[in-house]
Write an enzyme that holds these catalytic residues in place. Structure first.
Site, PDB file in Angstrom:
ATOM      1  CG  ASP A 156       8.466 -41.645  31.313  1.00  0.00           C
ATOM      2  OD1 ASP A 156       9.343 -40.783  31.220  1.00  0.00           O
ATOM      3  OD2 ASP A 156       8.366 -42.614  30.533  1.00  0.00           O
ATOM      4  CG  ASP A 212      14.054 -43.227  26.657  1.00  0.00           C
ATOM      5  OD1 ASP A 212      14.009 -42.457  27.623  1.00  0.00           O
ATOM      6  OD2 ASP A 212      13.053 -43.714  26.129  1.00  0.00           O
TER       7      ASP A 212
HETATM    8  C1  GLA Z   1      10.086 -42.718  28.129  1.00  0.00           C
HETATM    9  C2  GLA Z   1      11.021 -43.286  29.190  1.00  0.00           C
HETATM   10  C3  GLA Z   1      11.357 -44.723  28.860  1.00  0.00           C
HETATM   11  C4  GLA Z   1      10.096 -45.564  28.734  1.00  0.00           C
HETATM   12  C5  GLA Z   1       9.109 -44.919  27.766  1.00  0.00           C
HETATM   13  C6  GLA Z   1       7.752 -45.567  27.827  1.00  0.00           C
HETATM   14  O1  GLA Z   1      10.704 -42.626  26.895  1.00  0.00           O
HETATM   15  O2  GLA Z   1      12.170 -42.502  29.274  1.00  0.00           O
HETATM   16  O3  GLA Z   1      12.210 -45.284  29.832  1.00  0.00           O
HETATM   17  O4  GLA Z   1       9.526 -45.694  30.011  1.00  0.00           O
HETATM   18  O5  GLA Z   1       8.927 -43.533  28.009  1.00  0.00           O
HETATM   19  O6  GLA Z   1       6.847 -44.998  26.944  1.00  0.00           O
END
Ligand code: GLA
Length: 413
Positions: A156, A212
């Site tokens: 990430d 996301d």
């Molecule tokens: C970010 C990533 C997600 C997930 C969260 C976890 O938002 O883009 O896919 O992994 O962190 O905290």
């Protein structure tokens, strides 16, 4: 500037100059699997990630027949790590959630013929700001993951150190994963920043292309690809602007994030079916963030649709693009060539309220207007016959689509 930082800068510059694709044989097809994120929780708000859950879901991949279709990765997201590194500075799992440790879990998952994935972050802490990230420990963490028998690492982008490009950071981590000698699939989760489609393939086998995916059909954001989460329809609209066929390739898959299949109550059967169709049309990873134990018939019919999965794995290894969109009706047609000369097509009604007809003409696909085309509906699993001139999907309800496989038989040029 510390000596370590100077060394990192010099090392990164050398890596970028000598960059070759991170190809260790993994990721020949778009990766498929399951992830803890959003599985019966609210995507991290109530995170139920435990050793028992991971084992249950792994077993379910086998028992349901999903493994036989290619779902092989069993991945933990931002939930498995302890809040402290151990006395030697190594990452360690949360002892309450994973009392037997990661090596034992990897052994169990491997005994089922599946692969185990973990999550980390390029920065100092993971995105939930509780668990250490890998910054300053790239080599050490890569070695830890390899020693546990990890097969996939999602990295990430939170709490990133300043002064480096994302390309430098991810290339650097990739180098150390490679150096372990264990084939590990590297999944870049840097949210589509810095034109990742131009360089992500050098660092890993898949790269997130936007923020996301939230388990919603539509959540418009301020700027395409950016903002606080996105619905399925927003992602489809954003990816249309990118023309993914120009950059998607084997071992370098564009990742629009997890499949939110049948997330209750916001992802209906129709939303979920449309989502799955587009991810397949793009040759995107099919990583499900949903409970696969005791699936309903509807969920099974989506995740285990072999005809759609065949599009996802098609050996032209390309992505579909949008052919046209009519803004007045919010209808659109997408196409993707297939290795045997067939063409996959999606006809989508994006109107949130009205039913619409959507027509694809054979001429628009480059065939003669008098072409005779055999059409197969990949969701009803029926042959629609040999059709001349065009096909019309009649009265598609909002968010619904038809996905077809077309074979031109006569008058093709
Ligand atoms: C970010 C990533 C997600 C997930 C969260 C976890 O938002 O883009 O896919 O992994 O962190 O905290």
């Amino acid at each position: 500037m510390s000596r370590a930082t100077v060394a990192f800068i010099v090392f990164s510059a050398v890596l970028l100059l000598t960059a070759t694709a991170y190809n260790n044989g993994l990721g020949a097809n778009p990766p498929m699997g399951w992830n803890t994120w959003c599985t019966d929780d609210v995507c991290g708000l109530i995170d139920k990630c435990t050793e028992d859950l991971v084992k249950q879901q792994a077993q379910a991949l086998v028992d349901s027949g999903m493994k036989a279709l290619g779902y092989e990765y069993v991945n933990m997201d931002d939930c498995w790590g302890d809040k402290q590194r151990d006395a030697n500075g190594n990452l360690q799992p949360d002892p309450t959630r994973f009392p037997n440790g990661m090596k034992a879990l990897a052994d169990f998952v491997h005994s089922l013929g599946l692969k185990l994935g973990v999550y980390t972050c390029i920065g100092t802490f993971t995105c939930r700001n509780q668990i250490p990230g890998s910054w300053g420990h790239f080599e050490q963490d890569a070695n830890t993951f390899a020693a546990w028998g990890i097969d996939m690492v999602k990295c990430d982008n939170c709490n990133r150190p300043s002064g480096f490009t994302e390309e430098e950071l991810y290339m650097n981590f990739s180098h150390y994963l490679n150096q372990t000698g264990r084939p590990i699939l590297f999944s870049l989760c840097e949210w589509g920043d810095d034109n990742v489609q131009d360089w992500g393939v050098n660092a890993g086998q898949q790269y997130r292309i936007q923020m996301d995916h939230l388990p919603l059909w539509e959540l418009p954001t301020h700027a395409a690809g950016m903002g606080f989460g996105q619905g399925t329809y927003d992602i489809i609209q954003y990816i249309a602007t990118l023309k993914p066929s120009t950059f998607v390739k084997q071992y370098g898959w564009m990742d629009p994030d997890f499949l939110m299949t049948m997330f209750w109550p916001t992802m209906s059967f129709i939303y979920s079916r449309t989502e799955f169709s587009f991810w397949a049309l793009w040759s995107s990873p099919l990583m499900v963030a949903t409970n696969v134990y005791n699936m309903t018939a509807e969920k099974r019919s989506i995740l285990m649709n072999e005809e759609v999965i065949a599009i996802n794995k098609d050996t032209l290894y390309t992505a579909g693009d949008r052919l046209w969109k009519d803004n007045a009706t919010a209808t659109e047609v997408w196409t993707r060539p297939l290795a045997n000369g067939d063409v996959a097509v999606i006809l989508l009604n994006g109107d949130p309220f009205a039913n619409n007809n959507v027509t694809v003409t054979w001429a628009s696909l480059g065939w003669g207007a008098a072409a005779v085309v055999r059409a197969r509906d990949l969701w009803s699993h029926t042959d629609l016959g040999n059709l001349t001139a065009s096909f019309t999907a009649v009265a598609l309800v909002p968010a619904d689509m038809r996905m077809l496989r077309l074979k031109c038989l006569e008058n093709c040029s």
